[in-house]
Each structure stands twice: as structure tokens, then as C-alpha cells.
Design a protein around this motif. Sequence first.
Motif, PDB file in Angstrom:
ATOM      1  N   THR A   1       0.856  -1.177   0.000  1.00  0.00           N
ATOM      2  CA  THR A   1       0.000   0.000   0.000  1.00  0.00           C
ATOM      3  C   THR A   1       0.897   1.233   0.000  1.00  0.00           C
ATOM      4  OG1 THR A   1      -1.699  -1.157   1.259  1.00  0.00           O
ATOM      5  CG2 THR A   1      -1.765   1.262   1.301  1.00  0.00           C
ATOM      6  N   LEU A   2       0.663   2.138  -0.927  1.00  0.00           N
ATOM      7  CA  LEU A   2       1.398   3.402  -0.984  1.00  0.00           C
ATOM      8  C   LEU A   2       0.541   4.477  -0.318  1.00  0.00           C
ATOM      9  CD1 LEU A   2       3.869   5.011  -2.017  1.00  0.00           C
ATOM     10  CD2 LEU A   2       2.491   5.532  -4.042  1.00  0.00           C
ATOM     11  N   ILE A   3       1.139   5.163   0.643  1.00  0.00           N
ATOM     12  CA  ILE A   3       0.458   6.227   1.369  1.00  0.00           C
ATOM     13  C   ILE A   3       1.211   7.524   1.110  1.00  0.00           C
ATOM     14  CG2 ILE A   3      -0.200   7.076   3.655  1.00  0.00           C
ATOM     15  CD1 ILE A   3       0.030   3.992   4.464  1.00  0.00           C
ATOM     16  N   GLU A   4       0.510   8.519   0.601  1.00  0.00           N
ATOM     17  CA  GLU A   4       1.149   9.811   0.378  1.00  0.00           C
ATOM     18  C   GLU A   4       0.931  10.681   1.614  1.00  0.00           C
ATOM     19  OE1 GLU A   4       0.911  11.811  -3.323  1.00  0.00           O
ATOM     20  OE2 GLU A   4       0.643   9.938  -4.450  1.00  0.00           O
ATOM     21  N   PRO A   5       2.001  11.267   2.121  1.00  0.00           N
ATOM     22  CA  PRO A   5       1.865  12.091   3.324  1.00  0.00           C
ATOM     23  C   PRO A   5       1.172  13.410   3.029  1.00  0.00           C
ATOM     24  CG  PRO A   5       4.098  12.206   2.506  1.00  0.00           C
ATOM     25  CD  PRO A   5       3.378  11.204   1.645  1.00  0.00           C
ATOM     26  N   GLN A   6       0.528  13.939   4.053  1.00  0.00           N
ATOM     27  CA  GLN A   6      -0.090  15.259   3.953  1.00  0.00           C
ATOM     28  C   GLN A   6       1.013  16.304   3.817  1.00  0.00           C
ATOM     29  OE1 GLN A   6      -3.498  16.009   4.038  1.00  0.00           O
ATOM     30  NE2 GLN A   6      -2.752  18.008   3.439  1.00  0.00           N
ATOM     31  N   ASN A   7       0.902  17.167   2.850  1.00  0.00           N
ATOM     32  CA  ASN A   7       1.863  18.256   2.670  1.00  0.00           C
ATOM     33  C   ASN A   7       1.115  19.568   2.607  1.00  0.00           C
ATOM     34  OD1 ASN A   7       4.669  17.346   2.412  1.00  0.00           O
ATOM     35  ND2 ASN A   7       3.819  16.015   0.850  1.00  0.00           N
ATOM     36  N   PRO A   8       1.676  20.637   3.137  1.00  0.00           N
ATOM     37  CA  PRO A   8       2.926  20.670   3.889  1.00  0.00           C
ATOM     38  C   PRO A   8       2.725  20.086   5.278  1.00  0.00           C
ATOM     39  CG  PRO A   8       1.965  22.856   3.856  1.00  0.00           C
ATOM     40  CD  PRO A   8       1.079  21.971   3.012  1.00  0.00           C
ATOM     41  N   TYR A   9       3.824  19.722   5.910  1.00  0.00           N
ATOM     42  CA  TYR A   9       3.787  19.140   7.241  1.00  0.00           C
ATOM     43  C   TYR A   9       4.543  20.046   8.209  1.00  0.00           C
ATOM     44  CZ  TYR A   9       8.132  17.203   5.354  1.00  0.00           C
ATOM     45  OH  TYR A   9       9.349  17.050   4.748  1.00  0.00           O
ATOM     46  N   ASP A  10       4.620  19.630   9.472  1.00  0.00           N
ATOM     47  CA  ASP A  10       5.128  20.502  10.534  1.00  0.00           C
ATOM     48  C   ASP A  10       6.441  21.181  10.193  1.00  0.00           C
ATOM     49  OD1 ASP A  10       6.650  18.089  10.812  1.00  0.00           O
ATOM     50  OD2 ASP A  10       6.892  18.435  12.963  1.00  0.00           O
ATOM     51  N   LEU A  11       7.420  20.400   9.771  1.00  0.00           N
ATOM     52  CA  LEU A  11       8.755  20.928   9.503  1.00  0.00           C
ATOM     53  C   LEU A  11       8.723  22.003   8.413  1.00  0.00           C
ATOM     54  CD1 LEU A  11      11.795  20.701  10.042  1.00  0.00           C
ATOM     55  CD2 LEU A  11      11.850  18.839   8.382  1.00  0.00           C
ATOM     56  N   VAL A  12       7.976  21.755   7.356  1.00  0.00           N
ATOM     57  CA  VAL A  12       7.879  22.720   6.255  1.00  0.00           C
ATOM     58  C   VAL A  12       7.249  24.016   6.743  1.00  0.00           C
ATOM     59  CG1 VAL A  12       6.786  23.168   4.020  1.00  0.00           C
ATOM     60  CG2 VAL A  12       7.784  20.915   4.484  1.00  0.00           C
ATOM     61  N   LEU A  13       6.145  23.904   7.450  1.00  0.00           N
ATOM     62  CA  LEU A  13       5.438  25.096   7.919  1.00  0.00           C
ATOM     63  C   LEU A  13       6.271  25.894   8.908  1.00  0.00           C
ATOM     64  CD1 LEU A  13       1.939  23.449   8.374  1.00  0.00           C
ATOM     65  CD2 LEU A  13       2.619  25.005   6.546  1.00  0.00           C
ATOM     66  N   LEU A  14       6.867  25.222   9.866  1.00  0.00           N
ATOM     67  CA  LEU A  14       7.670  25.922  10.871  1.00  0.00           C
ATOM     68  C   LEU A  14       8.926  26.531  10.253  1.00  0.00           C
ATOM     69  CD1 LEU A  14       7.233  23.341  13.747  1.00  0.00           C
ATOM     70  CD2 LEU A  14       6.312  25.674  13.712  1.00  0.00           C
ATOM     71  N   ASN A  15       9.568  25.812   9.347  1.00  0.00           N
ATOM     72  CA  ASN A  15      10.783  26.334   8.713  1.00  0.00           C
ATOM     73  C   ASN A  15      10.510  27.543   7.829  1.00  0.00           C
ATOM     74  OD1 ASN A  15      12.761  24.693   9.821  1.00  0.00           O
ATOM     75  ND2 ASN A  15      12.668  23.192   8.179  1.00  0.00           N
ATOM     76  N   ARG A  16       9.303  27.648   7.300  1.00  0.00           N
ATOM     77  CA  ARG A  16       9.017  28.819   6.462  1.00  0.00           C
ATOM     78  C   ARG A  16       8.530  30.007   7.283  1.00  0.00           C
ATOM     79  NH1 ARG A  16       4.101  26.571   2.729  1.00  0.00           N
ATOM     80  NH2 ARG A  16       2.396  26.978   4.164  1.00  0.00           N
ATOM     81  N   GLY A  17       8.508  29.850   8.615  1.00  0.00           N
ATOM     82  CA  GLY A  17       8.254  30.986   9.482  1.00  0.00           C
ATOM     83  C   GLY A  17       6.888  31.070  10.104  1.00  0.00           C
ATOM     84  N   GLU A  18       6.044  30.072   9.886  1.00  0.00           N
ATOM     85  CA  GLU A  18       4.736  30.113  10.529  1.00  0.00           C
ATOM     86  C   GLU A  18       4.904  29.872  12.026  1.00  0.00           C
ATOM     87  OE1 GLU A  18       1.400  28.267   8.727  1.00  0.00           O
ATOM     88  OE2 GLU A  18       2.184  28.562   6.703  1.00  0.00           O
TER      89      GLU A  18
END
Length: 177
Positions: free
Chosen positions: A110-127
Motif C-alpha cells: 500500500t502506498l500512502i502519500e503524506p499530507q503536505n505541507p507538514y510541521d517541519l515545512v510550515l515551521l521552517n518557512r516561518g509560521e
Amino acid sequence: LDDADASGSFAFLGRDAARYGNVISRLAAAGHEIVLHGHRHVACGDLPYETAHQNLSLGIEAIEDAGGVTPAGFFSPLQDLSQGTLDAADELGLEWLLGKTDGDVPAGITLIEPQNPYDLVLLNRGESPGETFEELDAVTEPGAAFLFHPNMLEYYDALAEFETWVDETEPVSIESY
């Protein structure tokens, strides 16, 4: 997670499994899923079969030896999966993969695609932590796979918001869903 009666899937690298053997065992005993993240943190988007097979098999073996648990799933570093990685995962008996691919996913996986954006992406972009979890809450739905990085949540002082999100959403491990 335990306080919220929630569960999670925890990814480990094989190269680090001996250091975290007790943690792996305790998490599994508490009902959390132990997942392979490879032996080393190798990007899998263009790996040939032989390299992918070695990376996955060494990681599985190391986690089994250290924590007594055989991972059923694999979180692909950087999320991309080559055909060689798909084929190696199938041969090694992995049941599910978290990532994305243009390859042919074997019938038994089973291939599962992760929800994007995720915590690291959001926090790293300054949210802010509040904004991050508001955005994640807006896209939370049954079956969505979220990636969380405890070290980054701590770094960005977002643990309280994470705990609130867990209390409200009651997440479960991938194998439980």
C-alpha cells in the motif's frame, strides 16, 4: 500520545537502532508502530534495486536486533520512491510505504502519500506554532498521514500546540488506520 489515548508510527534508522533499542521496545509495547526509515538516511528517489535492497534489509535487521520488532512500513527519506526501492520493499515483505512515486507499486504494497505541507515545512518557512497547527487542523481528515519531527517541535517551541492538536484529533498509527 499516551495521555490522549492516541497512537503513532515512529520511524527509526537502522544505523541508530542499537542506540535506541530500549525506546523501540517501549514504544512497541505501548501500542505504537515502529517503522523503518532506512538503514541510513538515503534519498530513495533514484536508488537502483541493489542499493535499495541493502539499505532496507540492513535497516530491518538492525531494528529487529535492537528492539525485537519487525517494521511493516517504511517512511522514505525525502518521500520519493524509485522502482528499485518499490521492488526491494516488496521482496523484503514490507506492507506499506509512505512517499510518492511514478513507478509501478507492487500489488502487495500500500502506498500512502503524506499530507503536505507538514510541521517541519510550515515551521521552517516561518509560521508560528499556532498558525502551523491551525493549518494542519484545516486539512485533518480520516486517513491523512502527517509527519511530525519532535526535535523540530521542541526547537520551534511548538510542543504545547502539538499536544493540543493530539488531544483534539486523537491520531492513530498508520497500521491502526
